[in-house]
Motif scaffolding. Structure first.
Motif, PDB file in Angstrom:
ATOM      1  N   ASN A 194     -29.921 -46.436  61.931  1.00  0.00           N
ATOM      2  CA  ASN A 194     -30.302 -47.714  61.654  1.00  0.00           C
ATOM      3  C   ASN A 194     -29.031 -48.426  61.246  1.00  0.00           C
ATOM      4  O   ASN A 194     -29.407 -49.122  60.095  1.00  0.00           O
ATOM      5  N   GLY A 195     -28.040 -48.158  61.684  1.00  0.00           N
ATOM      6  CA  GLY A 195     -26.750 -49.207  61.406  1.00  0.00           C
ATOM      7  C   GLY A 195     -26.012 -48.713  60.084  1.00  0.00           C
ATOM      8  O   GLY A 195     -24.930 -49.168  59.818  1.00  0.00           O
ATOM      9  N   LYS A 196     -26.317 -47.508  59.527  1.00  0.00           N
ATOM     10  CA  LYS A 196     -25.444 -46.894  58.268  1.00  0.00           C
ATOM     11  C   LYS A 196     -24.295 -46.552  58.697  1.00  0.00           C
ATOM     12  O   LYS A 196     -23.301 -46.784  58.110  1.00  0.00           O
ATOM     13  N   LEU A 197     -24.212 -45.834  59.849  1.00  0.00           N
ATOM     14  CA  LEU A 197     -22.912 -45.129  60.248  1.00  0.00           C
ATOM     15  C   LEU A 197     -22.558 -46.100  61.548  1.00  0.00           C
ATOM     16  O   LEU A 197     -23.402 -46.697  62.328  1.00  0.00           O
ATOM     17  N   ILE A 198     -21.399 -46.441  61.675  1.00  0.00           N
ATOM     18  CA  ILE A 198     -20.848 -47.493  62.626  1.00  0.00           C
ATOM     19  C   ILE A 198     -20.283 -46.968  63.934  1.00  0.00           C
ATOM     20  O   ILE A 198     -19.487 -45.849  63.841  1.00  0.00           O
ATOM     21  N   ALA A 199     -20.540 -47.512  64.902  1.00  0.00           N
ATOM     22  CA  ALA A 199     -19.604 -47.251  66.417  1.00  0.00           C
ATOM     23  C   ALA A 199     -18.781 -48.263  66.263  1.00  0.00           C
ATOM     24  O   ALA A 199     -19.124 -49.182  66.825  1.00  0.00           O
ATOM     25  N   ALA A 200     -17.523 -48.033  66.002  1.00  0.00           N
ATOM     26  CA  ALA A 200     -16.527 -49.043  65.813  1.00  0.00           C
ATOM     27  C   ALA A 200     -15.860 -49.307  67.149  1.00  0.00           C
ATOM     28  O   ALA A 200     -15.847 -48.726  68.127  1.00  0.00           O
ATOM     29  N   LEU A 201     -15.581 -50.655  67.427  1.00  0.00           N
ATOM     30  CA  LEU A 201     -14.729 -51.106  68.672  1.00  0.00           C
ATOM     31  C   LEU A 201     -13.271 -50.318  68.583  1.00  0.00           C
ATOM     32  O   LEU A 201     -12.856 -50.143  67.443  1.00  0.00           O
ATOM     33  N   HIS A 202     -12.951 -50.068  69.818  1.00  0.00           N
ATOM     34  CA  HIS A 202     -11.854 -49.334  69.768  1.00  0.00           C
ATOM     35  C   HIS A 202     -11.100 -49.637  71.271  1.00  0.00           C
ATOM     36  O   HIS A 202     -11.911 -50.090  71.953  1.00  0.00           O
ATOM     37  N   ARG A 203      -9.887 -49.388  71.498  1.00  0.00           N
ATOM     38  CA  ARG A 203      -9.204 -49.578  72.611  1.00  0.00           C
ATOM     39  C   ARG A 203      -8.041 -48.737  72.859  1.00  0.00           C
ATOM     40  O   ARG A 203      -7.562 -47.957  71.945  1.00  0.00           O
ATOM     41  N   VAL A 204      -7.305 -48.699  74.101  1.00  0.00           N
ATOM     42  CA  VAL A 204      -6.413 -48.012  74.203  1.00  0.00           C
ATOM     43  C   VAL A 204      -5.000 -48.967  74.770  1.00  0.00           C
ATOM     44  O   VAL A 204      -5.130 -49.749  75.495  1.00  0.00           O
ATOM     45  N   VAL A 205      -4.104 -48.800  74.015  1.00  0.00           N
ATOM     46  CA  VAL A 205      -2.760 -49.529  74.420  1.00  0.00           C
ATOM     47  C   VAL A 205      -2.007 -48.831  75.192  1.00  0.00           C
ATOM     48  O   VAL A 205      -1.855 -47.394  75.318  1.00  0.00           O
ATOM     49  N   THR A 206      -1.065 -49.370  76.076  1.00  0.00           N
ATOM     50  CA  THR A 206      -0.093 -48.585  76.869  1.00  0.00           C
ATOM     51  C   THR A 206       1.437 -48.714  76.338  1.00  0.00           C
ATOM     52  O   THR A 206       1.688 -49.373  75.203  1.00  0.00           O
ATOM     53  N   ASN A 207       2.254 -48.023  76.873  1.00  0.00           N
ATOM     54  CA  ASN A 207       3.669 -48.552  76.747  1.00  0.00           C
ATOM     55  C   ASN A 207       4.624 -48.434  77.865  1.00  0.00           C
ATOM     56  O   ASN A 207       4.214 -47.819  78.996  1.00  0.00           O
ATOM     57  N   SER A 208       5.771 -48.683  78.128  1.00  0.00           N
ATOM     58  CA  SER A 208       6.565 -49.038  79.291  1.00  0.00           C
ATOM     59  C   SER A 208       7.348 -47.741  79.653  1.00  0.00           C
ATOM     60  O   SER A 208       8.050 -47.948  80.647  1.00  0.00           O
TER      61      SER A 208
END
Length: 272
Positions: A194-208
């Motif tokens: 019921n929203g007590k625990l969160i599914a956080a936004l995340h992403r993956v960055v790259t490198n050169s």
């Protein structure tokens, strides 16, 4: 160019094709980073059970992520998908995931076996390869998202930072720790709690310069499983926030509505 794989054009081009360039407001080059903050690290070995539960719940409430140290992990485990042992490996991941969910259940006053059935019955293993990118400030290896799973367990390649979690207006890089899994709460767990625990936004960055490889284990419900807030977490001060839907419906909403995904669920009076 539209038919070329990323792994192909990164070798043949010194710039990112326009179709891969992200809008300015979400480009890594324009992002705010918080390199001083770290997601919590929890060692399940040799600690008081109540203390472990407290740390898991706190991490899930505040970050939606934590790293779990496994004493028997080996550096070469990232290559297990290439061997004949993947079945045994995923069995161990399933045991770990169910153990984490058992501890979460205990911390929230749920039956310890609450997640042992349909809510985790359809796991998926995904191997991700992120090749070097000529202009990593313009694009992402994986776009900003929340996982539509119950729980996700990720094995990162050592010494290469790619995963970032969003918290308090900034992106926190998740430093790989030898012998540790990254554990994050899926959106199904956010609904169930019921929203007590969160599914956080995340992403993956790259490198050169360096490619990166990860193995993700997604603990998913069955398509027909009804996902809704667990009754013990609904109280007078925390009324029901999400309406019941099957995982199949939730997954369809996630894939097709994206930015409106959370809002679609936020009205528990809305019919299916």
């Amino acid at each position: 160019m539209s038919n070329e794989l990323v792994s192909t054009w990164c070798k043949l081009n010194s710039s990112v094709p326009s179709s891969y360039v992200h809008p300015e407001d979400i480009r890594p080059a324009n992002s705010v980073l918080n390199t001083d903050e770290k997601i919590p690290v929890i060692d399940f070995g040799g600690q008081d059970r109540a203390d472990i539960i407290r740390k898991i719940i706190s991490s899930a409430e505040n970050y939606g992520f934590f790293q779990n140290i496994m004493q028997n992990m080996k550096n070469g485990d990232i290559n297990l998908l290439q061997d004949e042992v993947v079945g045994k490996y995923t069995q161990q991941l399933n045991k770990l995931g169910l153990k984490i969910l058992e501890l979460i259940s205990e911390g929230l006053g749920l039956n310890p076996e609450y997640f042992n059935g349909d809510l985790t019955a359809k796991p998926v293993v995904v191997s991700h390869h992120y090749p070097p990118c000529p202009e990593p400030g313009l694009t992402l290896g994986a776009s900003i998202h929340k996982d539509p799973s119950t729980l996700t367990i990720l094995l990162q390649q050592e010494d290469i930072i790619g995963l970032q979690v969003f918290k308090d207006g900034a992106w926190i890089p998740i430093q790989p720790i030898p012998g540790a899994f990254v554990v994050n709460m899926g959106f199904m767990l956010q609904v169930i709690t019921n929203g007590k625990l969160i599914a956080a936004l995340h992403r993956v960055v790259t490198n050169s310069t360096i490619s990166r490889h990860t193995i993700a284990y997604f603990m998913n419900p069955t398509e027909e499983c009804i996902v809704e807030p667990a009754k013990p977490v609904i109280t007078s001060t925390s009324p029901q926030k999400y309406r019941p839907l099957t995982f199949g419906q939730l997954k369809w909403n996630y894939m097709n509505k994206r930015g409106d995904f959370d809002a679609e669920l936020d009205d528990p009076t809305k019919s299916s």
